[in-house]
Motif scaffolding. Structure first.
Motif, PDB file in Angstrom:
ATOM      1  N   ASN A 191     211.129   8.032  81.391  1.00  0.00           N
ATOM      2  CA  ASN A 191     210.478   7.409  80.236  1.00  0.00           C
ATOM      3  C   ASN A 191     209.823   8.443  79.323  1.00  0.00           C
ATOM      4  O   ASN A 191     210.067   8.456  78.111  1.00  0.00           O
TER       5      ASN A 191
ATOM      6  N   ASN B 281     214.267  14.507  74.958  1.00  0.00           N
ATOM      7  CA  ASN B 281     215.453  14.279  75.767  1.00  0.00           C
ATOM      8  C   ASN B 281     215.937  15.594  76.364  1.00  0.00           C
ATOM      9  O   ASN B 281     215.763  16.651  75.767  1.00  0.00           O
TER      10      ASN B 281
ATOM     11  N   THR C  40     213.500  11.940  78.933  1.00  0.00           N
ATOM     12  CA  THR C  40     214.675  11.076  79.101  1.00  0.00           C
ATOM     13  C   THR C  40     215.950  11.898  79.001  1.00  0.00           C
ATOM     14  O   THR C  40     216.037  12.813  78.170  1.00  0.00           O
TER      15      THR C  40
ATOM     16  N   ASN D 112     206.979   7.534  71.125  1.00  0.00           N
ATOM     17  CA  ASN D 112     208.419   7.743  70.963  1.00  0.00           C
ATOM     18  C   ASN D 112     209.134   7.368  72.255  1.00  0.00           C
ATOM     19  O   ASN D 112     208.823   7.921  73.311  1.00  0.00           O
ATOM     20  N   MET D 113     210.101   6.464  72.190  1.00  0.00           N
ATOM     21  CA  MET D 113     210.774   6.034  73.415  1.00  0.00           C
ATOM     22  C   MET D 113     212.191   5.559  73.109  1.00  0.00           C
ATOM     23  O   MET D 113     212.538   5.239  71.969  1.00  0.00           O
ATOM     24  N   SER D 114     213.023   5.512  74.145  1.00  0.00           N
ATOM     25  CA  SER D 114     214.411   5.074  74.009  1.00  0.00           C
ATOM     26  C   SER D 114     214.480   3.548  74.008  1.00  0.00           C
ATOM     27  O   SER D 114     213.647   2.873  74.619  1.00  0.00           O
TER      28      SER D 114
ATOM     29  N   TYR E  60     208.212  13.289  75.677  1.00  0.00           N
ATOM     30  CA  TYR E  60     208.657  12.445  74.546  1.00  0.00           C
ATOM     31  C   TYR E  60     210.015  12.850  73.989  1.00  0.00           C
ATOM     32  O   TYR E  60     210.454  12.355  72.964  1.00  0.00           O
TER      33      TYR E  60
ATOM     34  N   LYS F   4     215.325   8.243  70.123  1.00  0.00           N
ATOM     35  CA  LYS F   4     213.995   7.707  70.394  1.00  0.00           C
ATOM     36  C   LYS F   4     213.272   7.351  69.095  1.00  0.00           C
ATOM     37  O   LYS F   4     213.495   7.985  68.067  1.00  0.00           O
TER      38      LYS F   4
END
Length: 886
Positions: A330, A441, A333, A209-211, A439, A168
């Protein structure tokens, strides 16, 4: 995020193998992307610059990241204020979809680095990465929209990136476009500046923060509507050829749903806005990009004047599914694709859960049993199924697991655990899970831990078996009335009826859910091979109350008969009745019961009054007809006559006029009965369909109610000829309504005339049908033997063109292969399929092909067992029918 990467070997100049997975080396970790893109609608290309801020976690002289079909022009590596290399050595690995940047100076562990790349990409027509979608304007000209689809592994087609869910980062995106174009991305606009007389640069605020698979951007002419009924702005966008007001239902629903989810999850939606966009070319149903959800037109826009009740329900479920992902998927994740079910299973369950809260009159938990549960049990009864948590090694394997196991079986497991723990406790666990991992995994164990903490029960111990192993059990019930006990035994169920001892070693914790006149005992669990349980009242009992658990129940014929009577006496819920029919049909197909017994069971439900139960009755009869499709004409005619007899009386009674006073379920019930009576030859229904169609053809577009449009079209094509076919084809070509166009396209395959079959098979490559819809005209051909034969021949003759248009790694090819092969029902048919693919690469759809072959094998075995049984039943039924008519 670092935990998984910390176990990797450094360097290696390519892909690292960890846990059998091909993943990027862990020497650097991306923290921020500054991405600028400028699409060119004339050349159908785009120019891009990406600057990636990296943490260096191991001494390194190279950086490997993902790229696919991108032309990199220049690359720079910086560390601190120092340029490490302005022209590093690049090496591309097409198979692994990576580019490695090698430089002479080592960057020490603990430092920061920056990778800058300038590149060009194609605005491709494959509905993947940054691609072009086209539509027809009212003046006949073509409009173009540049849009994205990154999931699962196509962000690398759009820009160089670290394209794994656990990596991310934050994203700052700038789009350079014509001033007339709307520019959208995950975040709201930070600034808009003029670049030239015709161009502008739209910069968006930095994302959380994201994939990478959730990154999205769109450039094109779009109209929108907006609502202020949520604390943040929500908009629905569509191209100018669509009536934007048709987005009103989804818009209002989104506002209610976001508010409901914030409250339910005790977690604020963290982005500053929510946009939902109708995309003319779209390979899936919808995609949950954070803050910018993209949809097929028919899954977002809804016109109550031209679409029926089932379409409205589908739109509601899709919208609520994608909005559930904003948290589940989202915000939190899965750490890799083998955890896909965490996203999809939960979002599927949540869409049913919220739909039930918003529209209790739709009774979606009833249809869940015949829809989601049966979809899961059907696929999972094949040897070529896969566990919910399926090991994924390579990028080209990922698309194949977006199936009924990850979605439907995943959601069934969620439903099972929510019932076991109680909904309130379950939701408390979900809230804790989202808070702890926001935010970040997760793996499946993280969810079980949160639910264990909330409930005080060892959830992992119970649930791990359901997610880590393939298949499910059939529970065989034998009775001992003298001591009031039932003996229950679990075994693996395979539709092919050939379970080997080594395939039957998994013992599931089976929630028996025993229903008696006193209520439901939820505490009985069969956790070993077999066990004995007390039943006080032998007059009436049933296992798997409401079918909330994942198994089939095999009763003795005598008990089935008693349950049939109990159904008439009102002792069984709608879910019980539908689920019992589903189990009986599936068990006959798997060799546990005779098919004649199922046909008798269906006959005994003639007084049934519920839509969902009738839906399952007709589905199970349809499955028998599908297996017997190449058998003697007299047997097929007899099965059609039986269907007609089942549906006609009710169809005539309920009629096919739709009134405002008809509720949501009544509308669907009337529609189903109309089609189920008309297609097998009810003269009154056929005459009504032909009359409506004649008025429609003469220009009265309101002559056919949307609820029965598909049935009317199907009936007139089946019992008509070229004239009707051509009118429906013209409807597809000229209608402005996506729902109507799709219906027209789907029914063309029902025509049996060889010339019309040929015409239908010319459509996929004619340029008239979008590649997202190639499967539609051909799917109707599976309704008759001539069509099934023609389909397979078409696929084999056009294989090169098919693979060119539908690249194997992208999922759509597998759908087409399944449609073209799985309707055979003999070992000769299986042999033809296997022979054709023996010399072909099946990478990207090997699992789908194996499932198709399993389905043929299962039907062939079923026919071997019950061919004579069904023939005898049909003859006996026909004689009785003739006598009763005399």
């Amino acid at each position: 995020m670092c935990k998984m990467h910390g176990t990797r070997e450094a360097e290696g100049g390519g892909v690292d193998i960890t846990n059998g997975r091909e993943i990027l080396p862990g020497n650097v970790i991306p923290r921020h992307y500054d991405l600028t893109l400028e699409p060119d609608f004339e050349k159908l290309t785009y120019d891009g610059t990406v600057v990636i801020d990296l943490d260096v976690v191991e001494n390194t002289k190279s950086i490997t990241l993902n790229t696919l079909e991108i032309d990199v022009h220049s690359t720079k590596v910086l560390s601190g204020s120092q340029t490490i290399s302005s022209s590093p050595e690049l090496s591309h690995n097409e198979d692994k979809q990576t580019t490695t940047v090698a430089f002479g100076t080592e960057i020490p562990k603990g430092n920061k680095a920056q990778l800058e790349m300038k590149f060009t990409g194609q605005l491709n027509d494959k509905m993947a990465g940054f691609y072009r979608s086209t539509y027809k304007n009212s003046d006949g000209s073509q409009g173009i929209l540049a849009t994205t689809q990154m999931e699962p592994t196509d962000a690398r087609r759009a820009f160089p990136c670290f394209d794994e869910p656990a990596l991310k980062a934050e994203f700052t995106i700038t789009l350079i476009a014509d001033k007339k174009h709307t520019c959208l991305s995950n975040m709201d606009v930070a600034s808009e500046t003029e670049i030239s007389a015709t161009k502008k640069a739209v910069k968006f605020n930095k994302s959380p923060n994201m994939s990478t698979y959730l990154v999205a951007f769109i450039v094109g002419e779009l109209n929108y509507i907006e609502t202020d009924k949520f604390r943040l702005p929500i908009r629905v966008y569509a191209p100018p050829n669509q009536d934007i007001e048709h987005g009103r239902f989804s818009l209002e629903l989104a506002a209610r749903t976001l508010e409901f989810y914030e409250k339910t999850f005790d977690s604020k939606f963290p982005l500053p806005k929510m946009d939902m966009v109708a995309i003319p070319d779209f390979s899936a149903g919808a995609m949950e990009n954070w803050g910018l959800i993209t949809y097929r037109v028919v899954d977002l826009l809804f016109d109550p004047a031209t679409s029926g009740a089932s379409t409205k329900e589908r739109v509601a479920e899709v919208v609520q599914h994608e909005l559930a992902h904003q948290w589940f998927g989202n915000l939190v994740t899965m750490d890799f694709w083998d955890g896909l079910w965490l996203n999809e299973g939960f979002a599927t369950w949540m869409s049913w859960y919220s739909c039930n809260k918003f529209y209790p009159e739709w009774k979606v938990w009833e249809s869940y049993v015949t829809d989601t549960l049966q979809g899961a049990l059907s696929l999972d009864s094949l040897r070529s199924s896969h566990p919910i948590e399926v090991p994924v090694k390579r990028a080209d394997e990922v698309n194949q697991i977006f199936d009924a196991i990850s979605y439907s079986k995943g959601s069934c497991v969620i439903r099972m655990i929510s019932k076991y723990l109680g909904e309130d406790v379950f939701m408390e666990g979900i809230r804790q899970y989202l808070k702890k991992h926001a935010y970040g995994n997760t793996q499946t164990g993280d969810l079980w831990n949160a639910l264990s903490k909330a409930s005080g029960k060892d959830v992992a111990k119970i649930m791990d078996i359901w997610t880590k192993y393939v298949g499910y059990p059939v529970v065989t019930v034998t009775e001992n009335e003298s001591d009031k006990t039932i003996h229950v035994k679990q075994n693996r169920l395979l539709r092919t009826a050939d379970v080997k001892p080594e395939e039957d070693t998994t013992l599931y914790p089976v929630f028996l859910g025993l229903r008696t006149k006193d209520g439901i005992d939820e505490n009985l669990v069969l956790s070993k091979r077999e066990d004995v349980f007390k039943v006080q009242d032998f007059d009436f009992f049933k296992l798997n109350a409401d079918h909330t658990s994942i198994y089939r129940t095999s009763y003795t014929p005598a008990r089935l008969e008693k349950l049939g009577r109990a159904a008439k006496d009102g002792l069984l819920s709608v879910e019980d009745r539908a689920g019992m029919i589903a189990d009986a049909g599936a068990l006959a197909a798997s060799g546990y019961q005779k098919t004649s017994g199922v046909l008798n069971l269906l006959k005994g439900f003639d007084s049934e009054s519920e839509f969902v139960v009738w839906n399952e009755i007709l589905t199970r009869l349809s499955a028998i007809q599908g297996a017997w499709i190449f058998e003697d004409q007299s047997v097929r005619d007899g099965l059609e006559a039986f269907q007609r007899d089942l549906a006609s009386e009710k169809a005539h009674k309920y009629g096919w006029e739709f009134k405002d006073s008809d509720d949501h379920i009544q509308q669907q019930f009337k529609a189903m009965l109309f089609g189920s009576a008309g297609l097998p030859g009810d003269k009154k229904v056929i005459a009504a369909a032909q009359d409506m169609f004649a008025k429609f053809a003469a220009g009265d577009k309101t002559a056919i109610h949307p609820n029965i449009r598909g049935s009317v079209f199907s009936i007139v094509v089946k019992y008509g000829g070229k004239k009707e076919y051509d009118i429906i084809l013209e409807t597809y070509r000229n209608s402005k309504n996506s729902d109507e166009r799709n219906t027209a396209l789907r029914v063309l395959g029902r025509a049996r005339d060889p010339e019309l079959i040929k015409k239908t098979l010319s459509l996929p490559f004619s340029g008239e049908v979008k590649e997202q819809d190639i499967y539609m005209p051909i799917s109707g051909l599976r309704s008759h033997p001539e069509g099934i034969e023609a389909l397979f021949n078409w696929m084999t003759e056009n294989w090169d063109e098919l693979t060119r248009r539908l690249p194997p790694g992208l999922g759509m090819l597998g759908t087409v292969v399944s449609i073209c092969t799985s309707s055979f029902s003999s070992l000769e048919g299986l042999e033809r399929v296997q022979k054709f693919f023996a010399e072909k690469s099946t990478k990207g759809f090997d699992q789908t092909l194996a499932q198709s072959c399993d389905a043929i094998r299962a039907k062939a075995a079923w026919l071997d067992r019950d061919r004579q049984d069904v023939k005898d039943w049909v003859q006996s039924y026909s004689v009785k029918t003739i006598k009763s008519e005399l």
